[in-house]
Motif scaffolding. Structure first.
Motif, PDB file in Angstrom:
ATOM      1  N   GLU A  61       0.893  -1.244  -0.025  1.00  0.00           N
ATOM      2  CA  GLU A  61      -0.069   0.059   0.081  1.00  0.00           C
ATOM      3  C   GLU A  61       0.923   1.232   0.001  1.00  0.00           C
ATOM      4  O   GLU A  61       0.481   2.205  -0.731  1.00  0.00           O
ATOM      5  N   ALA A  62       1.935   1.331   0.784  1.00  0.00           N
ATOM      6  CA  ALA A  62       2.706   2.591   0.805  1.00  0.00           C
ATOM      7  C   ALA A  62       3.661   2.597  -0.738  1.00  0.00           C
ATOM      8  O   ALA A  62       3.757   3.648  -0.911  1.00  0.00           O
ATOM      9  N   LEU A  63       4.049   1.458  -1.268  1.00  0.00           N
ATOM     10  CA  LEU A  63       4.689   1.616  -2.512  1.00  0.00           C
ATOM     11  C   LEU A  63       3.759   2.050  -3.725  1.00  0.00           C
ATOM     12  O   LEU A  63       4.250   2.835  -4.343  1.00  0.00           O
ATOM     13  N   LYS A  64       2.754   1.740  -3.551  1.00  0.00           N
ATOM     14  CA  LYS A  64       1.817   2.210  -4.633  1.00  0.00           C
ATOM     15  C   LYS A  64       1.387   3.660  -4.643  1.00  0.00           C
ATOM     16  O   LYS A  64       1.144   4.356  -5.282  1.00  0.00           O
ATOM     17  N   ASP A  71       4.745  -1.929 -10.828  1.00  0.00           N
ATOM     18  CA  ASP A  71       4.760  -3.190 -11.168  1.00  0.00           C
ATOM     19  C   ASP A  71       5.542  -3.911 -10.198  1.00  0.00           C
ATOM     20  O   ASP A  71       7.034  -4.420 -10.222  1.00  0.00           O
ATOM     21  N   ILE A  72       5.061  -4.525  -9.244  1.00  0.00           N
ATOM     22  CA  ILE A  72       5.498  -5.397  -8.240  1.00  0.00           C
ATOM     23  C   ILE A  72       5.508  -6.824  -8.414  1.00  0.00           C
ATOM     24  O   ILE A  72       4.408  -7.497  -8.918  1.00  0.00           O
ATOM     25  N   TRP A  73       6.435  -7.476  -8.202  1.00  0.00           N
ATOM     26  CA  TRP A  73       6.755  -8.892  -8.548  1.00  0.00           C
ATOM     27  C   TRP A  73       7.009  -9.575  -6.928  1.00  0.00           C
ATOM     28  O   TRP A  73       8.006  -9.242  -6.134  1.00  0.00           O
ATOM     29  N   ILE A  74       6.099 -10.447  -6.520  1.00  0.00           N
ATOM     30  CA  ILE A  74       6.255 -11.486  -5.365  1.00  0.00           C
ATOM     31  C   ILE A  74       7.127 -12.320  -5.532  1.00  0.00           C
ATOM     32  O   ILE A  74       6.805 -13.427  -6.330  1.00  0.00           O
ATOM     33  N   VAL A  80       4.500 -14.688   2.488  1.00  0.00           N
ATOM     34  CA  VAL A  80       4.315 -13.826   1.904  1.00  0.00           C
ATOM     35  C   VAL A  80       3.115 -13.630   0.976  1.00  0.00           C
ATOM     36  O   VAL A  80       2.198 -12.986   1.031  1.00  0.00           O
ATOM     37  N   ALA A  81       3.482 -14.602   0.202  1.00  0.00           N
ATOM     38  CA  ALA A  81       1.974 -15.123  -0.868  1.00  0.00           C
ATOM     39  C   ALA A  81       0.713 -15.272   0.053  1.00  0.00           C
ATOM     40  O   ALA A  81      -0.225 -14.690  -0.426  1.00  0.00           O
ATOM     41  N   ARG A  82       0.733 -16.056   0.914  1.00  0.00           N
ATOM     42  CA  ARG A  82      -0.540 -16.328   1.565  1.00  0.00           C
ATOM     43  C   ARG A  82      -1.156 -15.013   2.177  1.00  0.00           C
ATOM     44  O   ARG A  82      -2.301 -14.875   2.301  1.00  0.00           O
ATOM     45  N   GLN A  83      -0.283 -14.259   2.673  1.00  0.00           N
ATOM     46  CA  GLN A  83      -0.826 -12.922   3.384  1.00  0.00           C
ATOM     47  C   GLN A  83      -1.401 -12.052   2.289  1.00  0.00           C
ATOM     48  O   GLN A  83      -2.508 -11.331   2.427  1.00  0.00           O
ATOM     49  N   LEU A  84      -0.959 -12.157   0.881  1.00  0.00           N
ATOM     50  CA  LEU A  84      -1.394 -11.191  -0.197  1.00  0.00           C
ATOM     51  C   LEU A  84      -2.628 -12.075  -0.553  1.00  0.00           C
ATOM     52  O   LEU A  84      -3.502 -11.264  -1.083  1.00  0.00           O
TER      53      LEU A  84
END
Length: 139
Positions: A61-64, A71-74, A80-84
């Motif tokens: 949210e801060a980065l956006k 253009d963010i890549w996880i 990390v993926a589960r939280q998103l």
């Protein structure tokens, strides 16, 4: 794919695997700012790697709100993926099927109470790997 990425986010375990096993001599994500989510007290370094002790959803949210982070890549980390996924914050899923049977491991998709509908955008095949690309449908 990577030419369209300006920001990479990963967990500490993924970072450790990259710098010790996968690419110990050279950082593979030059040209993008990398955020490593960690509880350790590391300091940022000159290779545009920033260590953050914060919730991944708050970080995104801060980065956006900034000029970067469009253009963010996880890049890894099931946690990390589960939280998103549970916050429905992933717009596009790039899922690769690699022909190796592990027998066990960490689940990428944990249990969730919600259903996230996806639409297939495309597939690619390279070196025996199948990559499937899905976009989140807003229904």
């Amino acid at each position: 794919f990577f030419s369209g990425v300006d920001t990479v986010i990963m967990g500490r375990k993924t970072y450790n695997q990259i710098v010790t096993e996968l690419s110990p001599g050279q950082w593979p994500y030059e040209g993008a700012t990398t955020y490593v989510l960690t509880r350790h007290g590391e300091t940022d370094n000159a290779e545009n790697i920033r260590f953050k002790n914060m919730d991944v959803c708050r970080l995104i949210e801060a980065l956006k709100q900034e000029s970067e982070g469009k253009d963010i890549w996880i890049c890894g980390g099931a946690k990390v993926a589960r939280q998103l996924i549970s916050s429905n914050m992933i717009d596009t899923y790039h899922l690769a099927v690699i022909p190796v049977l592990l027998g066990n491991g960490i689940r990428l998709f944990g249990t969730t109470d919600q259903k996230i509908k996806l639409e297939m955008v495309g597939t690619k095949e390279y070196n025996g790997i199948i990559e499937m690309v899905y976009s989140r449908r807003n229904i």
